[in-house]
Motif scaffolding. Structure first.
Motif, short mmCIF file in Angstrom:
data_model
loop_
_atom_site.label_atom_id
_atom_site.label_comp_id
_atom_site.label_asym_id
_atom_site.label_seq_id
_atom_site.Cartn_x
_atom_site.Cartn_y
_atom_site.Cartn_z
N ARG A 173 0.83 -1.20 0.00
CA ARG A 173 0.00 0.00 0.00
C ARG A 173 0.87 1.26 0.00
N ALA A 174 1.96 1.24 0.76
CA ALA A 174 2.84 2.41 0.80
C ALA A 174 3.50 2.63 -0.56
N VAL A 175 3.86 1.55 -1.22
CA VAL A 175 4.45 1.68 -2.56
C VAL A 175 3.42 2.20 -3.54
N GLU A 176 2.18 1.72 -3.43
CA GLU A 176 1.13 2.21 -4.32
C GLU A 176 0.97 3.72 -4.19
N ARG A 177 1.00 4.22 -2.95
CA ARG A 177 0.88 5.66 -2.74
C ARG A 177 2.08 6.41 -3.31
N ALA A 178 3.28 5.82 -3.13
CA ALA A 178 4.49 6.47 -3.64
C ALA A 178 4.47 6.53 -5.17
N VAL A 179 4.05 5.44 -5.79
CA VAL A 179 3.99 5.42 -7.25
C VAL A 179 2.94 6.39 -7.77
N SER A 180 1.81 6.46 -7.08
CA SER A 180 0.75 7.39 -7.47
C SER A 180 1.25 8.84 -7.41
N ARG A 181 2.02 9.18 -6.36
CA ARG A 181 2.55 10.54 -6.25
C ARG A 181 3.57 10.83 -7.36
N ILE A 182 4.35 9.80 -7.72
CA ILE A 182 5.31 9.97 -8.82
C ILE A 182 4.56 10.31 -10.11
N PHE A 183 3.47 9.58 -10.37
CA PHE A 183 2.69 9.83 -11.58
C PHE A 183 2.10 11.24 -11.56
N GLU A 184 1.65 11.68 -10.39
CA GLU A 184 1.09 13.03 -10.28
C GLU A 184 2.15 14.09 -10.58
N ARG A 185 3.35 13.91 -10.02
CA ARG A 185 4.42 14.90 -10.24
C ARG A 185 4.87 14.92 -11.70
N LEU A 186 4.76 13.80 -12.36
CA LEU A 186 5.15 13.72 -13.77
C LEU A 186 3.97 14.02 -14.69
N ALA A 187 2.82 14.35 -14.12
CA ALA A 187 1.60 14.67 -14.89
C ALA A 187 1.25 13.54 -15.85
N LEU A 188 1.27 12.33 -15.35
CA LEU A 188 1.01 11.17 -16.19
C LEU A 188 -0.33 10.50 -15.92
N GLY A 189 -1.09 11.02 -14.98
CA GLY A 189 -2.31 10.32 -14.61
C GLY A 189 -3.57 10.84 -15.28
N SER A 190 -3.43 11.84 -16.17
CA SER A 190 -4.61 12.50 -16.71
C SER A 190 -5.13 11.88 -18.00
N ASP A 191 -4.35 11.00 -18.62
CA ASP A 191 -4.76 10.42 -19.91
C ASP A 191 -5.08 8.94 -19.72
N PRO A 192 -6.36 8.58 -19.70
CA PRO A 192 -6.73 7.17 -19.46
C PRO A 192 -6.34 6.26 -20.62
N ALA A 193 -6.00 6.83 -21.77
CA ALA A 193 -5.66 6.01 -22.94
C ALA A 193 -4.22 5.51 -22.89
N THR A 194 -3.42 6.00 -21.95
CA THR A 194 -2.02 5.58 -21.88
C THR A 194 -1.74 4.94 -20.53
N ASN A 195 -0.69 4.17 -20.48
CA ASN A 195 -0.28 3.49 -19.26
C ASN A 195 0.78 4.34 -18.56
N PRO A 196 0.44 4.96 -17.41
CA PRO A 196 1.40 5.84 -16.76
C PRO A 196 2.66 5.11 -16.30
N ARG A 197 2.55 3.84 -15.99
CA ARG A 197 3.71 3.07 -15.55
C ARG A 197 4.72 2.95 -16.69
N VAL A 198 4.21 2.69 -17.88
CA VAL A 198 5.09 2.57 -19.06
C VAL A 198 5.70 3.93 -19.40
N ARG A 199 4.88 4.99 -19.34
CA ARG A 199 5.39 6.32 -19.67
C ARG A 199 6.41 6.80 -18.66
N ALA A 200 6.18 6.52 -17.38
CA ALA A 200 7.14 6.90 -16.35
C ALA A 200 8.46 6.15 -16.53
N SER A 201 8.36 4.87 -16.87
CA SER A 201 9.57 4.08 -17.12
C SER A 201 10.35 4.64 -18.30
N ALA A 202 9.63 5.06 -19.33
CA ALA A 202 10.29 5.62 -20.51
C ALA A 202 11.04 6.90 -20.16
#
Length: 212
Positions: A173-202
C-alpha cells in the motif's frame, strides 16, 4: 598529438567536370570536399558529413535550385557558410537578394584558380551565423525526490508494487501511494488512454539510459 581541423565543403554542381575540378582544387588546399550532382544527393551528403561550407551552383538543372537548397540547409544548420556559383552575372542570378544572409557569390568565369574559390569560402565562413547557445532542457524528473527516483528505477525494471515493497521493506500500500505521487508529479495520470507506468519508465530510461 592534436589533429588539425579539416573544414568540410559540400560541393553541389550538376556538371561532372566542374564538380570534379572544384573538389580537386579544394582537396589540394586542405579542405575535405564531398561532391553532389543535385539537391537530393546534397541532402543525403549533408546528413552524412555535417559540412562547414556549402559551395553550390545556383542552377542545378532541376528543382530545388541551389538557392532553395541553401535556404533549407541553413535552416537545419545556421552555422553553415554558403558560396553560390553561377555562369550568369550577379544581378541576373539574384544572389544579392536570395538565399541566406552572408552568402557569397562567385561567377564561374572568375574561377581561374583555387585562390578564387578559397577566398570566397573564407569570406563566407567569416559571415556565417554562429549557432545560438541553447539552454539545457530541464529534466522531466527534476521535481522528484531522491526516494521517488529510487522507486521509479524499480518501476523501470518492470517490478510490481509487491516486489518493490519487499525490496524496500515496506508495505504494498505504501508503494502504491508512492507510485501514485510519482505519476502526479510527472503529470502522467490525466490520460486514461495511456499506461502511466510505461510512460514513467520511458522517462526514467531516457534520463539514465538503464535501470540499476
Amino acid at each position: 598529438m592534436e589533429t588539425a581541423w579539416v573544414r568540410r565543403v559540400l560541393v553541389v554542381e550538376d556538371q561532372p567536370a566542374m564538380r570534379a575540378l572544384l573538389c580537386d582544387m579544394l582537396a589540394h588546399r586542405g579542405f575535405e570536399p564531398t561532391g553532389a550532382a543535385d539537391a537530393a544527393e546534397a541532402t543525403t551528403a549533408f546528413a552524412a558529413t555535417d559540412p562547414d561550407v556549402l559551395l553550390t551552383d545556383i542552377d542545378l538543372g532541376t528543382r530545388p535550385s541551389g538557392v532553395e537548397l541553401a535556404t533549407m540547409l541553413t535552416g537545419l544548420a545556421p552555422h553553415l557558410a554558403v558560396v553560390f556559383l553561377s555562369s550568369f552575372p550577379r544581378a541576373a542570378a539574384g544572389a544579392g537578394r536570395l538565399g541566406p544572409a552572408g552568402a557569397v557569390f562567385v561567377s564561374k568565369l572568375d574561377v581561374t584558380s583555387a585562390d578564387v574559390v578559397v577566398e570566397a569560402i573564407e569570406a563566407a565562413l567569416a559571415e556565417a551565423i554562429p549557432p545560438a547557445p541553447t539552454s539545457p532542457r530541464p529534466s522531466p524528473l527534476a521535481g522528484l525526490t531522491r526516494r521517488q527516483i529510487d522507486v521509479l528505477a524499480l518501476v523501470a525494471r518492470g517490478w510490481s508494487n509487491a516486489q518493490i515493497a519487499r525490496e524496500r521493506g515496506t508495505t504494498t500500500r505504501a508503494v502504491e501511494r508512492a507510485v501514485s505521487r510519482i505519476f502526479e508529479r510527472l503529470a502522467l495520470g490525466s490520460d486514461p488512454a495511456t499506461n502511466p507506468r510505461v510512460r514513467a519508465s520511458a522517462l526514467y530510461l531516457a534520463e539514465f539510459g538503464s535501470a540499476p
